[in-house]
Design a protein around this motif. Structure first.
Motif, PDB file in Angstrom:
ATOM      1  N   VAL A  93       0.865  -1.188   0.000  1.00 10.65           N
ATOM      2  CA  VAL A  93       0.000   0.000   0.000  1.00 10.65           C
ATOM      3  C   VAL A  93       0.898   1.234   0.000  1.00 10.65           C
ATOM      4  N   ARG A  94       0.957   1.934  -1.116  1.00 13.42           N
ATOM      5  CA  ARG A  94       1.867   3.073  -1.255  1.00 13.42           C
ATOM      6  C   ARG A  94       1.518   4.222  -0.316  1.00 13.42           C
ATOM      7  N   LYS A  95       0.245   4.375   0.009  1.00 14.12           N
ATOM      8  CA  LYS A  95      -0.162   5.480   0.872  1.00 14.12           C
ATOM      9  C   LYS A  95       0.378   5.326   2.295  1.00 14.12           C
ATOM     10  N   LEU A  96       0.635   4.086   2.700  1.00  9.46           N
ATOM     11  CA  LEU A  96       1.122   3.838   4.053  1.00  9.46           C
ATOM     12  C   LEU A  96       2.641   3.834   4.145  1.00  9.46           C
ATOM     13  N   ASP A  97       3.303   3.954   3.018  1.00 12.77           N
ATOM     14  CA  ASP A  97       4.763   3.807   3.016  1.00 12.77           C
ATOM     15  C   ASP A  97       5.440   4.863   3.884  1.00 12.77           C
ATOM     16  N   ARG A  98       5.072   6.103   3.722  1.00 14.61           N
ATOM     17  CA  ARG A  98       5.730   7.176   4.466  1.00 14.61           C
ATOM     18  C   ARG A  98       5.432   7.083   5.961  1.00 14.61           C
ATOM     19  N   ILE A  99       4.179   6.786   6.316  1.00 19.66           N
ATOM     20  CA  ILE A  99       3.795   6.719   7.727  1.00 19.66           C
ATOM     21  C   ILE A  99       4.548   5.601   8.443  1.00 19.66           C
ATOM     22  N   ILE A 100       4.532   4.404   7.846  1.00 20.32           N
ATOM     23  CA  ILE A 100       5.187   3.261   8.488  1.00 20.32           C
ATOM     24  C   ILE A 100       6.698   3.441   8.493  1.00 20.32           C
ATOM     25  N   THR A 101       7.226   4.093   7.472  1.00 22.93           N
ATOM     26  CA  THR A 101       8.673   4.347   7.442  1.00 22.93           C
ATOM     27  C   THR A 101       9.099   5.220   8.612  1.00 22.93           C
ATOM     28  N   GLU A 102       8.320   6.252   8.908  1.00 24.90           N
ATOM     29  CA  GLU A 102       8.659   7.114  10.042  1.00 24.90           C
ATOM     30  C   GLU A 102       8.562   6.358  11.368  1.00 24.90           C
ATOM     31  N   ILE A 103       7.518   5.525  11.497  1.00 21.72           N
ATOM     32  CA  ILE A 103       7.385   4.722  12.715  1.00 21.72           C
ATOM     33  C   ILE A 103       8.562   3.763  12.845  1.00 21.72           C
ATOM     34  N   TYR A 104       8.941   3.163  11.724  1.00 20.46           N
ATOM     35  CA  TYR A 104      10.075   2.235  11.746  1.00 20.46           C
ATOM     36  C   TYR A 104      11.360   2.947  12.147  1.00 20.46           C
ATOM     37  N   ASN A 105      11.588   4.137  11.612  1.00 21.37           N
ATOM     38  CA  ASN A 105      12.817   4.877  11.937  1.00 21.37           C
ATOM     39  C   ASN A 105      12.897   5.231  13.419  1.00 21.37           C
ATOM     40  N   VAL A 106      11.736   5.565  14.011  1.00 25.65           N
ATOM     41  CA  VAL A 106      11.727   5.906  15.433  1.00 25.65           C
ATOM     42  C   VAL A 106      12.133   4.693  16.272  1.00 25.65           C
ATOM     43  N   PHE A 107      11.495   3.547  16.003  1.00 23.96           N
ATOM     44  CA  PHE A 107      11.792   2.338  16.785  1.00 23.96           C
ATOM     45  C   PHE A 107      13.180   1.798  16.487  1.00 23.96           C
ATOM     46  N   ASP A 108      13.590   1.879  15.225  1.00 22.59           N
ATOM     47  CA  ASP A 108      14.868   1.285  14.837  1.00 22.59           C
ATOM     48  C   ASP A 108      16.055   2.062  15.402  1.00 22.59           C
ATOM     49  N   ASN A 109      15.881   3.350  15.628  1.00 26.04           N
ATOM     50  CA  ASN A 109      16.988   4.163  16.142  1.00 26.04           C
ATOM     51  C   ASN A 109      17.186   4.010  17.649  1.00 26.04           C
ATOM     52  N   ILE A 110      16.260   3.320  18.308  1.00 25.44           N
ATOM     53  CA  ILE A 110      16.428   3.034  19.736  1.00 25.44           C
ATOM     54  C   ILE A 110      17.110   1.682  19.868  1.00 25.44           C
ATOM     55  N   PRO A 111      18.254   1.601  20.505  1.00 20.36           N
ATOM     56  CA  PRO A 111      18.938   0.303  20.641  1.00 20.36           C
ATOM     57  C   PRO A 111      18.043  -0.744  21.297  1.00 20.36           C
ATOM     58  N   THR A 112      18.052  -1.934  20.717  1.00 21.02           N
ATOM     59  CA  THR A 112      17.211  -3.011  21.233  1.00 21.02           C
ATOM     60  C   THR A 112      17.546  -3.343  22.674  1.00 21.02           C
ATOM     61  N   THR A 113      18.816  -3.287  23.019  1.00 14.95           N
ATOM     62  CA  THR A 113      19.232  -3.607  24.385  1.00 14.95           C
ATOM     63  C   THR A 113      18.582  -2.667  25.390  1.00 14.95           C
ATOM     64  N   ILE A 114      18.520  -1.383  25.043  1.00 17.96           N
ATOM     65  CA  ILE A 114      17.910  -0.408  25.962  1.00 17.96           C
ATOM     66  C   ILE A 114      16.426  -0.699  26.153  1.00 17.96           C
ATOM     67  N   VAL A 115      15.738  -1.044  25.056  1.00 18.28           N
ATOM     68  CA  VAL A 115      14.309  -1.367  25.159  1.00 18.28           C
ATOM     69  C   VAL A 115      14.096  -2.589  26.042  1.00 18.28           C
ATOM     70  N   LEU A 116      14.908  -3.625  25.834  1.00 22.81           N
ATOM     71  CA  LEU A 116      14.783  -4.834  26.648  1.00 22.81           C
ATOM     72  C   LEU A 116      15.019  -4.527  28.128  1.00 22.81           C
ATOM     73  N   VAL A 117      16.065  -3.771  28.407  1.00 24.88           N
ATOM     74  CA  VAL A 117      16.404  -3.467  29.796  1.00 24.88           C
ATOM     75  C   VAL A 117      15.315  -2.626  30.451  1.00 24.88           C
ATOM     76  N   LEU A 118      14.824  -1.602  29.756  1.00 22.49           N
ATOM     77  CA  LEU A 118      13.811  -0.716  30.339  1.00 22.49           C
ATOM     78  C   LEU A 118      12.501  -1.451  30.617  1.00 22.49           C
ATOM     79  N   LEU A 119      12.040  -2.241  29.645  1.00 24.59           N
ATOM     80  CA  LEU A 119      10.770  -2.930  29.824  1.00 24.59           C
ATOM     81  C   LEU A 119      10.847  -3.979  30.924  1.00 24.59           C
TER      82      LEU A 119
END
Length: 322
Positions: free
Chosen positions: A147-173
């Motif tokens: 779905v081309r209309k969702l590409d930009r929205i999901i890309t921004e969401i992905y960039n936000v989550f991807d830029n947070i180190p996974t280790t930090i997310v695991l430790v915090l949660l």
């Protein structure tokens, strides 16, 4: 002159050698039939690899044994502290023998029962994380790529989550929430689906504009049907590989969280807890068995899923089927 020669040749043919074929309406309507099966072909290709077939049998036996082990005779409790009947002292660090096959830990618990109980726990975590990550990753990745209309929205969401180190997310949660199986699974799935979604998205972009997909859109085929019937079947090998690798990766994450003190409670046996306990006393030669046994089980599981995932991925690749 040529016509005369042809007439002579036709007259010399023995008509008894030929007969008219009768027309059969039912035979004329019959179409070609093939007994080809994609999954059967995939299974046969997988079994041709003897190493993968051996590891599959080994894992089936391992999983079966971990399930039935508590119901076998003469099995001890994984959480009970055993004491010497004569002195009443805890059987701490008791070496392997006929009664305690893998010995006991530093407080007198049976290591044999704890290892298989911990294997059940770790396999449950790995399977649950793999399934959840695959479901979310496939759903998001398919919409993201098609779905081309969702590409930009999901890309921004992905960039936000991807830029947070996974280790930090695991430790915090795991630090904020109460330590438990559900907390550990939720923490691993919080960002674990990102890799699967990104991979599915990239693969769908490659094949979404092929002729048969354009024809389906022109005929008014719903988006969901196009994704399920036209796109995802081409990605079976990739999906299976990522799911197979997600299981040992989740077990490794559980071991890491336990190592830093944010894993499961000590009263819940897991491979992470056992390895962490063995790590503390690994420098004592007579007590290294407490690290060797759980580490060996973890190594077998990790290597088996890695090899089987790669072999099954190659076997399931549509390019290898004719």
């Amino acid at each position: 002159m040529i016509k005369t020669k042809l007439d002579k040749m036709l007259n010399n043919i023995d008509e008894s050698l030929f007969s008219f074929a009768e027309y059969d309406d039912s035979a004329a309507e019959k179409t070609g039939y093939s007994n080809y099966s994609y999954w059967q072909s995939t299974w046969q290709a997988f079994l041709k690899n003897r190493i993968a077939a051996f590891l599959l049998i080994l894992m089936l036996l391992l999983v079966t044994f971990t399930i039935v082990q508590p119901y076998l005779p003469n099995q001890k409790s994984p959480i009970k502290i055993y004491t010497d009947e004569k002195t009443g002292i805890q059987l701490r660090n008791h070496p392997p023998d006929g009664e305690f096959w893998f010995g006991t830990n530093s407080i007198g618990q049976d290591l044999w029962s704890r290892i298989w109980s911990g294997t059940r726990t770790s396999l449950f975590i790995g399977v649950m994380v793999g399934v959840v990550e695959a479901f979310i990753g496939i759903f998001v990745g398919a919409l993201w790529g098609y779905v081309r209309k969702l590409d930009r929205i999901i890309t921004e969401i992905y960039n936000v989550f991807d830029n947070i180190p996974t280790t930090i997310v695991l430790v915090l949660l795991t630090y904020i929430l109460r330590p438990s199986l559900s907390t550990l699974i939720f923490a691993m799935c919080a960002t674990g689906w990102l890799k699967m979604a990104r991979l599915i998205r990239n693969q769908i972009i490659i094949i979404r504009d092929r002729e048969y997909n354009l024809a389906s859109r022109c005929l008014g085929t719903p988006t969901g049907r196009i994704i399920i019937r036209n796109l995802l079947p081409y990605l079976v090998s990739i999906i299976m590989l990522k799911m197979a690798l997600a299981i040992p990766e989740a077990i490794g994450s559980e071991v890491f969280l336990t190592y830093i003190g944010l894993g499961l409670p000590l009263d819940t046996p897991s491979l992470g807890n056992l390895i962490n306990e063995g790590r503390v006393i690994m420098m004592v030669p007579s007590l290294r068995y407490q690290l060797i046994f759980p580490a060996a089980v973890l190594s077998v599981i990790t290597i088996s899923f890695y090899v089987m995932g790669n072999v099954f991925s190659d076997a399931a690749d549509p390019k290898n089927h004719v």
